[in-house]
Design a protein around this motif. Structure first.
Motif, PDB file in Angstrom:
ATOM      1  N   SER A  15       0.829  -1.206   0.000  1.00 19.75           N
ATOM      2  CA  SER A  15       0.000   0.000   0.000  1.00 19.75           C
ATOM      3  C   SER A  15       0.866   1.260   0.000  1.00 19.75           C
ATOM      4  N   ALA A 172      -4.010  -2.977  -1.808  1.00 21.83           N
ATOM      5  CA  ALA A 172      -3.283  -1.750  -2.138  1.00 21.83           C
ATOM      6  C   ALA A 172      -3.904  -1.055  -3.345  1.00 21.83           C
ATOM      7  N   THR A 176      -5.595   2.770  -3.248  1.00 22.26           N
ATOM      8  CA  THR A 176      -5.220   3.889  -4.123  1.00 22.26           C
ATOM      9  C   THR A 176      -6.446   4.422  -4.867  1.00 22.26           C
TER      10      THR A 176
END
Length: 319
Positions: A15, A172, A176
Protein backbone atom coordinates in the motif's frame (compact mmCIF):
# COMPACT_ATOMS: atom_id res chain seq x y z
CA UNK A 1 -3.42 15.45 -1.68
CA UNK A 2 -0.81 15.50 1.08
CA UNK A 3 -0.89 12.12 2.84
CA UNK A 4 0.35 10.73 6.13
CA UNK A 5 0.74 6.94 6.00
CA UNK A 6 0.64 4.77 9.15
CA UNK A 7 1.64 1.12 9.01
CA UNK A 8 4.18 -1.36 10.33
CA UNK A 9 4.30 -4.97 8.98
CA UNK A 10 5.19 -6.30 5.55
CA UNK A 11 1.48 -6.48 4.63
CA UNK A 12 1.36 -2.66 4.67
CA UNK A 13 4.33 -2.16 2.33
CA UNK A 14 2.44 -2.76 -0.97
CA UNK A 15 0.00 0.00 0.00
CA UNK A 16 2.81 2.41 0.85
CA UNK A 17 4.56 1.71 -2.44
CA UNK A 18 1.35 1.97 -4.47
CA UNK A 19 0.49 5.35 -2.95
CA UNK A 20 4.06 6.59 -3.38
CA UNK A 21 3.87 5.71 -7.08
CA UNK A 22 0.61 7.64 -7.51
CA UNK A 23 -0.31 11.28 -7.89
CA UNK A 24 -0.35 12.16 -4.18
CA UNK A 25 2.47 13.29 -1.90
CA UNK A 26 3.27 11.13 1.14
CA UNK A 27 4.80 13.67 3.48
CA UNK A 28 5.38 11.41 6.49
CA UNK A 29 5.18 7.79 7.55
CA UNK A 30 4.13 6.77 11.06
CA UNK A 31 5.27 3.32 12.17
CA UNK A 32 5.99 1.32 15.30
CA UNK A 33 9.29 1.56 17.18
CA UNK A 34 12.20 -0.71 16.29
CA UNK A 35 11.93 -4.08 18.03
CA UNK A 36 14.49 -6.76 19.03
CA UNK A 37 14.63 -9.52 16.42
CA UNK A 38 16.44 -12.86 16.17
CA UNK A 39 18.46 -14.74 18.73
CA UNK A 40 20.79 -11.79 19.23
CA UNK A 41 17.78 -9.48 19.78
CA UNK A 42 19.06 -6.86 17.34
CA UNK A 43 16.89 -3.72 17.20
CA UNK A 44 15.23 -3.83 13.80
CA UNK A 45 13.01 -1.27 12.01
CA UNK A 46 9.58 -2.31 10.78
CA UNK A 47 9.23 -3.29 7.12
CA UNK A 48 7.29 -0.06 6.55
CA UNK A 49 10.11 1.98 8.07
CA UNK A 50 12.61 0.31 5.75
CA UNK A 51 10.42 0.98 2.71
CA UNK A 52 9.87 4.61 3.72
CA UNK A 53 13.62 5.22 4.03
CA UNK A 54 14.10 3.65 0.60
CA UNK A 55 11.43 5.96 -0.82
CA UNK A 56 12.92 9.00 0.87
CA UNK A 57 9.90 9.69 3.11
CA UNK A 58 10.39 11.10 6.64
CA UNK A 59 9.58 8.53 9.35
CA UNK A 60 7.93 9.01 12.74
CA UNK A 61 8.29 6.06 15.13
CA UNK A 62 5.96 5.49 18.05
CA UNK A 63 4.75 2.56 20.14
CA UNK A 64 1.71 4.59 21.15
CA UNK A 65 0.17 7.87 20.09
CA UNK A 66 1.41 10.70 22.32
CA UNK A 67 0.78 14.44 22.29
CA UNK A 68 4.15 14.84 20.59
CA UNK A 69 3.20 12.46 17.76
CA UNK A 70 -0.14 14.20 17.31
CA UNK A 71 1.61 17.56 17.11
CA UNK A 72 4.13 16.20 14.59
CA UNK A 73 1.33 14.90 12.34
CA UNK A 74 -0.56 18.18 12.65
CA UNK A 75 2.58 20.07 11.65
CA UNK A 76 2.72 18.22 8.33
CA UNK A 77 -0.51 19.88 7.18
CA UNK A 78 -1.76 16.55 5.81
CA UNK A 79 -5.07 16.40 3.93
CA UNK A 80 -5.64 12.70 4.62
CA UNK A 81 -4.29 10.00 6.89
CA UNK A 82 -4.03 6.44 5.55
CA UNK A 83 -3.52 3.50 7.89
CA UNK A 84 -2.72 -0.14 7.10
CA UNK A 85 -1.94 -2.41 10.06
CA UNK A 86 -0.16 0.20 12.15
CA UNK A 87 -0.49 -1.82 15.35
CA UNK A 88 -2.05 0.72 17.72
CA UNK A 89 -5.39 2.51 17.97
CA UNK A 90 -5.66 6.08 16.71
CA UNK A 91 -7.83 8.32 18.86
CA UNK A 92 -8.84 11.95 19.06
CA UNK A 93 -7.44 14.50 18.55
CA UNK A 94 -5.27 12.67 15.99
CA UNK A 95 -8.32 11.26 14.17
CA UNK A 96 -9.47 14.76 13.27
CA UNK A 97 -6.03 16.19 12.56
CA UNK A 98 -5.97 15.74 8.73
CA UNK A 99 -8.75 17.71 7.01
CA UNK A 100 -10.25 14.50 5.54
CA UNK A 101 -9.57 12.41 8.66
CA UNK A 102 -8.13 8.91 8.34
CA UNK A 103 -9.03 5.91 6.20
CA UNK A 104 -8.10 2.32 6.98
CA UNK A 105 -7.42 -0.70 4.77
CA UNK A 106 -8.68 -3.75 6.69
CA UNK A 107 -8.30 -7.34 5.52
CA UNK A 108 -11.87 -8.59 5.96
CA UNK A 109 -15.40 -7.98 4.72
CA UNK A 110 -16.54 -5.62 7.45
CA UNK A 111 -18.37 -5.86 9.78
CA UNK A 112 -17.05 -9.44 9.83
CA UNK A 113 -13.79 -9.85 11.72
CA UNK A 114 -13.19 -6.44 13.22
CA UNK A 115 -9.91 -6.39 15.11
CA UNK A 116 -6.26 -7.37 14.98
CA UNK A 117 -6.28 -10.76 13.22
CA UNK A 118 -9.04 -10.80 10.55
CA UNK A 119 -7.27 -13.07 8.05
CA UNK A 120 -6.30 -15.62 10.68
CA UNK A 121 -9.72 -15.73 12.33
CA UNK A 122 -11.53 -16.06 9.00
CA UNK A 123 -9.47 -19.12 8.10
CA UNK A 124 -9.81 -20.65 11.55
CA UNK A 125 -13.59 -20.26 11.27
CA UNK A 126 -13.62 -22.01 7.88
CA UNK A 127 -15.06 -19.02 5.99
CA UNK A 128 -15.70 -19.60 2.29
CA UNK A 129 -15.00 -15.98 1.38
CA UNK A 130 -13.05 -13.01 2.68
CA UNK A 131 -11.74 -9.79 1.18
CA UNK A 132 -10.51 -6.31 2.00
CA UNK A 133 -12.31 -3.13 2.97
CA UNK A 134 -11.35 0.54 3.05
CA UNK A 135 -13.35 2.49 5.61
CA UNK A 136 -13.39 5.84 7.40
CA UNK A 137 -11.67 5.55 10.75
CA UNK A 138 -13.84 6.41 13.77
CA UNK A 139 -13.25 5.98 17.53
CA UNK A 140 -15.22 2.70 17.63
CA UNK A 141 -13.16 -0.30 16.50
CA UNK A 142 -13.36 -0.81 12.69
CA UNK A 143 -16.89 0.61 12.62
CA UNK A 144 -16.71 3.52 10.15
CA UNK A 145 -18.41 4.03 6.81
CA UNK A 146 -17.28 1.74 3.99
CA UNK A 147 -15.48 3.42 1.08
CA UNK A 148 -14.57 0.36 -0.98
CA UNK A 149 -14.60 -3.44 -0.83
CA UNK A 150 -13.10 -6.35 -2.74
CA UNK A 151 -14.19 -9.99 -2.37
CA UNK A 152 -11.90 -13.01 -2.30
CA UNK A 153 -13.31 -16.58 -2.54
CA UNK A 154 -11.22 -19.07 -0.57
CA UNK A 155 -9.92 -22.37 -1.93
CA UNK A 156 -9.80 -24.05 1.47
CA UNK A 157 -6.06 -24.76 1.56
CA UNK A 158 -4.39 -21.32 1.76
CA UNK A 159 -2.55 -20.35 4.93
CA UNK A 160 -2.84 -17.01 6.69
CA UNK A 161 0.56 -15.98 5.38
CA UNK A 162 -0.35 -16.77 1.78
CA UNK A 163 -3.75 -15.11 1.98
CA UNK A 164 -2.43 -11.98 3.68
CA UNK A 165 0.19 -11.63 0.95
CA UNK A 166 -2.49 -11.79 -1.73
CA UNK A 167 -4.81 -9.35 0.03
CA UNK A 168 -1.96 -6.93 0.68
CA UNK A 169 -1.48 -6.54 -3.07
CA UNK A 170 -5.11 -6.44 -4.16
CA UNK A 171 -5.98 -4.26 -1.16
CA UNK A 172 -3.28 -1.75 -2.14
CA UNK A 173 -5.00 -1.25 -5.50
CA UNK A 174 -8.33 -0.73 -3.78
CA UNK A 175 -6.76 1.76 -1.37
CA UNK A 176 -5.22 3.89 -4.12
CA UNK A 177 -8.58 3.96 -5.91
CA UNK A 178 -10.36 5.20 -2.78
CA UNK A 179 -7.71 7.87 -2.15
CA UNK A 180 -8.18 9.12 -5.71
CA UNK A 181 -11.95 9.23 -5.20
CA UNK A 182 -11.56 11.26 -2.01
CA UNK A 183 -9.22 13.66 -3.82
CA UNK A 184 -11.76 14.16 -6.59
CA UNK A 185 -14.59 14.64 -4.08
CA UNK A 186 -16.52 11.58 -5.27
CA UNK A 187 -16.11 8.78 -2.67
CA UNK A 188 -18.97 6.32 -2.22
CA UNK A 189 -19.89 5.94 1.46
CA UNK A 190 -21.94 3.03 2.82
CA UNK A 191 -22.89 2.19 6.38
CA UNK A 192 -21.78 -1.20 7.69
CA UNK A 193 -24.60 -3.74 7.93
CA UNK A 194 -24.86 -7.32 9.12
CA UNK A 195 -23.56 -9.31 12.07
CA UNK A 196 -20.35 -8.17 13.75
CA UNK A 197 -17.60 -10.68 14.52
CA UNK A 198 -14.40 -9.91 16.39
CA UNK A 199 -10.89 -10.98 15.40
CA UNK A 200 -8.83 -10.86 18.57
CA UNK A 201 -5.06 -10.99 18.38
CA UNK A 202 -3.65 -14.52 18.30
CA UNK A 203 -1.69 -15.97 21.21
CA UNK A 204 0.70 -18.92 21.18
CA UNK A 205 -2.01 -21.20 22.60
CA UNK A 206 -4.21 -20.51 19.55
CA UNK A 207 -1.80 -22.71 17.62
CA UNK A 208 -2.34 -25.80 19.82
CA UNK A 209 -3.81 -28.65 17.77
CA UNK A 210 -6.14 -30.94 19.70
CA UNK A 211 -6.55 -34.06 17.59
CA UNK A 212 -9.79 -34.88 19.36
CA UNK A 213 -11.28 -32.20 17.08
CA UNK A 214 -12.54 -32.89 13.56
CA UNK A 215 -10.27 -32.95 10.54
CA UNK A 216 -11.89 -29.81 9.11
CA UNK A 217 -11.52 -27.85 12.37
CA UNK A 218 -7.88 -28.89 12.78
CA UNK A 219 -6.97 -28.11 9.19
CA UNK A 220 -8.62 -24.68 9.43
CA UNK A 221 -6.82 -23.92 12.70
CA UNK A 222 -3.49 -24.88 11.17
CA UNK A 223 -4.18 -22.65 8.16
CA UNK A 224 -5.08 -19.72 10.39
CA UNK A 225 -1.99 -19.86 12.62
CA UNK A 226 0.56 -20.50 9.85
CA UNK A 227 3.12 -18.99 9.84
CA UNK A 228 2.39 -16.98 13.02
CA UNK A 229 2.11 -17.85 15.86
CA UNK A 230 2.62 -21.32 14.39
CA UNK A 231 0.85 -24.64 14.93
CA UNK A 232 2.01 -27.19 17.46
CA UNK A 233 0.89 -30.34 19.21
CA UNK A 234 2.10 -31.92 22.44
CA UNK A 235 4.16 -35.10 22.26
CA UNK A 236 5.21 -36.62 25.58
CA UNK A 237 4.59 -33.21 27.13
CA UNK A 238 6.92 -31.35 24.75
CA UNK A 239 5.97 -28.81 22.09
CA UNK A 240 6.02 -30.39 18.63
CA UNK A 241 5.73 -27.89 15.77
CA UNK A 242 3.54 -28.77 12.80
CA UNK A 243 4.97 -26.70 9.96
CA UNK A 244 3.08 -28.27 7.07
CA UNK A 245 -0.17 -30.21 7.19
CA UNK A 246 -2.71 -31.22 4.59
CA UNK A 247 -5.83 -33.20 3.91
CA UNK A 248 -4.70 -36.49 2.31
CA UNK A 249 -5.65 -37.13 -1.27
CA UNK A 250 -8.89 -39.05 -1.67
CA UNK A 251 -8.65 -42.82 -1.42
CA UNK A 252 -6.15 -45.13 0.29
CA UNK A 253 -2.46 -45.15 -0.59
CA UNK A 254 -0.90 -47.92 -2.63
CA UNK A 255 -0.07 -49.63 0.65
CA UNK A 256 -3.70 -49.50 1.76
CA UNK A 257 -4.08 -46.67 4.26
CA UNK A 258 -6.72 -47.26 6.91
CA UNK A 259 -9.90 -45.27 6.55
CA UNK A 260 -9.88 -44.48 10.28
CA UNK A 261 -7.08 -43.65 12.69
CA UNK A 262 -7.64 -43.07 16.42
CA UNK A 263 -7.53 -39.38 17.41
CA UNK A 264 -3.90 -38.31 17.94
CA UNK A 265 -2.46 -41.64 16.76
CA UNK A 266 0.51 -41.19 14.41
CA UNK A 267 0.81 -43.79 11.66
CA UNK A 268 3.43 -44.35 8.96
CA UNK A 269 1.53 -45.28 5.80
CA UNK A 270 4.17 -46.02 3.20
CA UNK A 271 5.66 -42.59 2.48
CA UNK A 272 2.90 -40.72 4.27
CA UNK A 273 2.53 -39.86 7.94
CA UNK A 274 -1.10 -39.84 9.00
CA UNK A 275 -2.49 -38.53 12.26
CA UNK A 276 -5.96 -39.40 13.49
CA UNK A 277 -8.70 -36.92 14.31
CA UNK A 278 -12.26 -37.37 15.54
CA UNK A 279 -13.29 -37.84 11.91
CA UNK A 280 -10.81 -38.62 9.11
CA UNK A 281 -7.00 -38.49 9.33
CA UNK A 282 -4.73 -35.63 8.33
CA UNK A 283 -1.29 -35.92 6.74
CA UNK A 284 1.81 -34.47 8.40
CA UNK A 285 4.27 -33.10 5.81
CA UNK A 286 6.92 -31.07 7.65
CA UNK A 287 7.49 -31.08 11.41
CA UNK A 288 9.93 -29.79 14.00
CA UNK A 289 10.31 -31.94 17.10
CA UNK A 290 11.36 -30.19 20.30
CA UNK A 291 15.05 -29.26 20.18
CA UNK A 292 15.51 -30.29 16.54
CA UNK A 293 15.49 -28.71 13.11
CA UNK A 294 12.53 -28.85 10.68
CA UNK A 295 12.34 -32.12 8.77
CA UNK A 296 10.07 -34.23 6.62
CA UNK A 297 7.52 -35.96 8.81
CA UNK A 298 8.32 -39.39 7.33
CA UNK A 299 12.04 -38.96 8.07
CA UNK A 300 11.25 -38.02 11.66
CA UNK A 301 8.86 -40.90 12.26
CA UNK A 302 11.17 -43.53 10.78
CA UNK A 303 13.75 -42.54 13.39
CA UNK A 304 11.37 -42.90 16.33
CA UNK A 305 11.64 -46.16 18.31
CA UNK A 306 8.41 -47.87 19.34
CA UNK A 307 6.43 -45.79 16.88
CA UNK A 308 3.63 -48.34 16.66
CA UNK A 309 1.92 -46.84 19.70
CA UNK A 310 2.96 -43.20 19.16
CA UNK A 311 0.26 -40.58 19.69
CA UNK A 312 0.00 -36.89 20.43
CA UNK A 313 -1.02 -35.89 23.94
CA UNK A 314 -4.52 -34.65 24.52
CA UNK A 315 -4.72 -30.85 24.65
CA UNK A 316 -4.43 -29.69 28.23
CA UNK A 317 -1.41 -31.81 29.04
CA UNK A 318 1.52 -29.80 30.41
CA UNK A 319 3.89 -28.41 27.81
Amino acid sequence: MRLVFAGSPAAAVPSLRALAAGQHDIIAVLTRDDTPQGRKRVLTPTPVADAAVELGIPVLKARRITDEITAAVRATGADLGVIVAYGALLREPLLSTPSHGWINLHFSLLPSWRGAAPVQRALMAGDAETGATVFQLVPELDAGELLGTIHKPLRGDETAGELLGELAISGALLLTQVVDEIASGSPTRTEQTGPVTLASKLALDDGLLDFADSRAALHNRWRGVTPEPGAHALLDGARFKVLELRVPEAGPSAEGAPSEVAPGRILLDGRRVLVGTSTEPLELITVQPSGKKPMAAADWLRGVPDRDSLAFDRAGAAS
